[in-house]
Write a protein that holds these residues in place. Structure first.
Motif, PDB file in Angstrom:
ATOM      1  N   VAL A  11      -8.460   0.091  -3.469  1.00  0.00           N
ATOM      2  CA  VAL A  11      -9.219   1.234  -3.213  1.00  0.00           C
ATOM      3  C   VAL A  11     -10.965   0.664  -3.166  1.00  0.00           C
ATOM      4  N   LEU A  12     -10.841  -0.242  -3.920  1.00  0.00           N
ATOM      5  CA  LEU A  12     -12.277  -1.117  -4.042  1.00  0.00           C
ATOM      6  C   LEU A  12     -12.391  -1.862  -2.913  1.00  0.00           C
ATOM      7  N   SER A  16     -15.412  -1.180  -0.398  1.00  0.00           N
ATOM      8  CA  SER A  16     -16.738  -2.382  -0.003  1.00  0.00           C
ATOM      9  C   SER A  16     -16.597  -2.688   1.514  1.00  0.00           C
ATOM     10  N   ALA A  17     -15.364  -2.712   2.180  1.00  0.00           N
ATOM     11  CA  ALA A  17     -15.452  -2.826   3.697  1.00  0.00           C
ATOM     12  C   ALA A  17     -16.199  -1.636   4.361  1.00  0.00           C
ATOM     13  N   LYS A  87      -1.040   3.735  16.982  1.00  0.00           N
ATOM     14  CA  LYS A  87      -0.682   4.558  15.869  1.00  0.00           C
ATOM     15  C   LYS A  87      -1.857   5.172  14.938  1.00  0.00           C
ATOM     16  N   ILE A  88      -2.946   4.280  15.059  1.00  0.00           N
ATOM     17  CA  ILE A  88      -4.132   4.587  14.225  1.00  0.00           C
ATOM     18  C   ILE A  88      -4.742   5.783  15.400  1.00  0.00           C
ATOM     19  N   GLN A 146     -17.438   7.407   9.699  1.00  0.00           N
ATOM     20  CA  GLN A 146     -16.563   8.746   9.200  1.00  0.00           C
ATOM     21  C   GLN A 146     -15.112   8.517   9.645  1.00  0.00           C
ATOM     22  N   LEU A 147     -14.989   8.043  10.998  1.00  0.00           N
ATOM     23  CA  LEU A 147     -13.728   7.842  11.474  1.00  0.00           C
ATOM     24  C   LEU A 147     -12.997   6.622  10.901  1.00  0.00           C
ATOM     25  N   LEU A 148     -13.642   5.814  10.772  1.00  0.00           N
ATOM     26  CA  LEU A 148     -13.008   4.592  10.085  1.00  0.00           C
ATOM     27  C   LEU A 148     -12.458   4.744   8.894  1.00  0.00           C
ATOM     28  N   ALA A 149     -13.088   5.768   7.859  1.00  0.00           N
ATOM     29  CA  ALA A 149     -13.060   6.229   6.505  1.00  0.00           C
ATOM     30  C   ALA A 149     -11.230   6.764   6.723  1.00  0.00           C
ATOM     31  N   HIS A 150     -10.962   7.255   7.641  1.00  0.00           N
ATOM     32  CA  HIS A 150      -9.791   8.066   7.780  1.00  0.00           C
ATOM     33  C   HIS A 150      -8.549   6.968   7.968  1.00  0.00           C
ATOM     34  N   LEU A 151      -8.747   5.568   8.157  1.00  0.00           N
ATOM     35  CA  LEU A 151      -7.906   4.753   8.611  1.00  0.00           C
ATOM     36  C   LEU A 151      -6.889   4.406   7.361  1.00  0.00           C
TER      37      LEU A 151
END
Length: 156
Positions: A11-12, A16-17, A87-88, A146-151
Motif C-alpha cells: 500500500v505504501l 508513494s508512486a 488486461k489492464i 484517477q485511472l492509474l489509481a485503479h490499477l
C-alpha cells in the motif's frame, strides 16, 4: 516479513508512486494545448507518448523495496507487455467516460500491424490503452491519475 507487513508495504509503495505521479502529472496542467491541436495529434503519436507515461509509472511503482536492476526489469517488462496492458484496459473500461471510450476506438483503429507473437486483438487493446494514457497526459492529468489509481499492481 509477515503478510500484514507485506500488505502495508504494498500500500505504501503504491501510494508513494501515485503521489509522485499526481505531482508530476498535475504539473503538466500548466501546459496549455488547445483541443483543436490535440485533435491534430495522431493516435499513433498519442500511443507513443502513452507508452512512455505508462512505463514510467510502472517503474515508479516497482522502485521500492530496493532490489537488483535485473529484478526491476523483469517486473516492469511483465507489466508493460501488450498482454498485461490489454488486461489492464479491460479492468479500466467500466471506469471510462464516453469521450475516453472514443479515444480508445481511435487508438484501436490506429494499430495496423502487430508482432507475430501476439494476437491482433491483444495488440489493438494495448495500443488503445497507450493512446488513452497519452491523450490524458496531455489533456487531463488529474483524470490520468484517477485511472492509474485503479490499477491492481503487485509490487513485490
Amino acid at each position: 516479513m509477515t503478510s500484514e507487513e507485506e500488505e502495508s508495504s504494498k500500500v505504501l509503495t503504491t501510494q508513494s508512486a501515485l503521489s509522485w505521479a499526481e505531482v508530476r502529472f498535475q504539473q503538466l496542467s500548466t501546459i496549455t494545448i488547445s483541443p483543436s491541436r490535440i485533435q491534430q495529434v495522431s493516435p499513433a503519436s498519442l500511443a507513443y507518448l502513452g507508452d512512455a507515461v505508462y512505463e514510467l509509472y510502472i517503474r515508479t511503482c516497482y522502485l521500492l523495496p530496493p532490489r537488483r536492476p535485473c529484478d526491476y526489469h523483469q517486473q516492469v517488462v511483465a507489466q508493460v507487455r501488450a498482454e498485461s496492458q490489454a488486461k489492464i484496459l479491460r479492468s479500466l473500461e467500466p471506469h471510462l467516460t464516453d469521450p475516453e471510450l472514443q479515444i480508445l476506438r481511435r487508438g484501436r483503429n490506429a494499430a495496423t500491424g502487430h508482432p507475430r507473437r501476439l494476437d491482433r486483438k491483444i495488440y489493438q487493446q494495448a495500443t488503445s490503452l497507450e493512446t488513452l494514457l497519452g491523450y490524458l497526459y496531455l489533456t487531463d492529468p488529474q483524470r490520468l491519475t484517477q485511472l492509474l489509481a485503479h490499477l491492481d499492481l503487485d509490487p513485490r
